[in-house]
Scaffold this active site. Structure first.
Site, short mmCIF file in Angstrom:
data_model
loop_
_atom_site.label_atom_id
_atom_site.label_comp_id
_atom_site.label_asym_id
_atom_site.label_seq_id
_atom_site.Cartn_x
_atom_site.Cartn_y
_atom_site.Cartn_z
CB ILE A 144 8.83 59.28 -5.32
CG1 ILE A 144 10.21 59.84 -5.69
CG2 ILE A 144 8.84 58.72 -3.88
CD1 ILE A 144 10.63 61.07 -4.89
CB CYS A 182 5.40 62.28 -12.61
SG CYS A 182 3.84 61.49 -12.98
CB CYS A 230 1.03 62.36 -16.91
SG CYS A 230 1.28 63.34 -15.43
CB CYS A 288 4.08 66.18 -15.58
SG CYS A 288 4.34 65.09 -14.18
CD GLU A 340 7.57 63.67 -16.30
OE1 GLU A 340 7.54 63.02 -15.25
OE2 GLU A 340 7.04 63.28 -17.35
N1 THU Z 1 5.50 58.48 -14.59
C1 THU Z 1 6.41 59.49 -14.52
O1 THU Z 1 7.18 59.59 -13.56
N2 THU Z 1 6.45 60.39 -15.54
C2 THU Z 1 5.72 60.29 -16.68
O2 THU Z 1 5.90 61.09 -17.57
C3 THU Z 1 4.70 59.24 -16.81
C4 THU Z 1 4.55 58.33 -15.65
C5 THU Z 1 5.51 57.45 -13.53
C6 THU Z 1 4.36 57.45 -12.58
C7 THU Z 1 4.37 56.02 -12.08
O3 THU Z 1 5.29 55.90 -11.01
C8 THU Z 1 4.91 55.22 -13.24
O4 THU Z 1 5.51 56.17 -14.13
C9 THU Z 1 3.86 54.42 -13.99
O5 THU Z 1 2.77 55.20 -14.30
#
Ligand code: THU
Length: 135
Positions: free
Chosen positions: A43, A53, A86, A89, A55
């Site tokens: 989001i 993220c 990341c 997370c 997760e």
């Molecule tokens: N993002 C995630 O939701 N999870 C991950 O494991 C890596 C990155 C999202 C954050 C952002 O909205 C987009 O991916 C690009 O970085």
């Protein structure tokens, strides 16, 4: 709940991603020890640093509903190639499930299995808590 079902749920959860800034949609499905699955998607926010993220969305949904033990996480990024959680997370996942199994699925349906322990072998643990836990 098997691995295929959990991975499918992560792919489905990705549909709800709100990612107008990066265009990169992510879905997650976190399996609790109770058998219940908590899904999440990324989001984003116009104030970029407030982005959450997929997760972490799944973890906060689960913990806020009383579930604190997890057995697996499925993760689906956008397009070809595998994505890994990341560092932020991984630290949040390690709080509740330091040995959590992670299944990462890519566009073709191909998947890889890894774990929080493998990706973050030395998570930060507050000393007092380590002592309280007897670790
Ligand atoms: N993002 C995630 O939701 N999870 C991950 O494991 C890596 C990155 C999202 C954050 C952002 O909205 C987009 O991916 C690009 O970085």
């Amino acid at each position: 709940m098997n691995g295929t079902m959990l991975r499918d749920m992560a792919v489905k959860a990705r549909e709800n991603a709100y990612a107008p800034y990066s265009g990169f949609k992510v879905g997650a499905a976190l399996l609790g020890s109770s058998g219940k699955v908590y899904t999440g998607c990324n989001i984003e926010n116009s104030s970029y640093g407030l982005t959450i993220c997929a997760e972490r969305v799944a973890v906060v949904k689960a913990v806020s509903e009383g579930e604190r033990e997890f057995t697996a996480l499925a993760l689906a990024g956008s397009g070809a190639g595998f994505i890994y959680p990341c560092g932020a997370c991984l630290q949040v996942l390690a709080e509740f499930a330091p040995r959590l199994k992670i299944e990462i699925v890519e566009a073709s349906g191909d998947y890889k299995i890894t774990s929080v322990k493998e990706l973050l072998p030395r998570a930060f643990v507050l000393k007092q808590r380590e002592e309280a836990d007897g670790n």
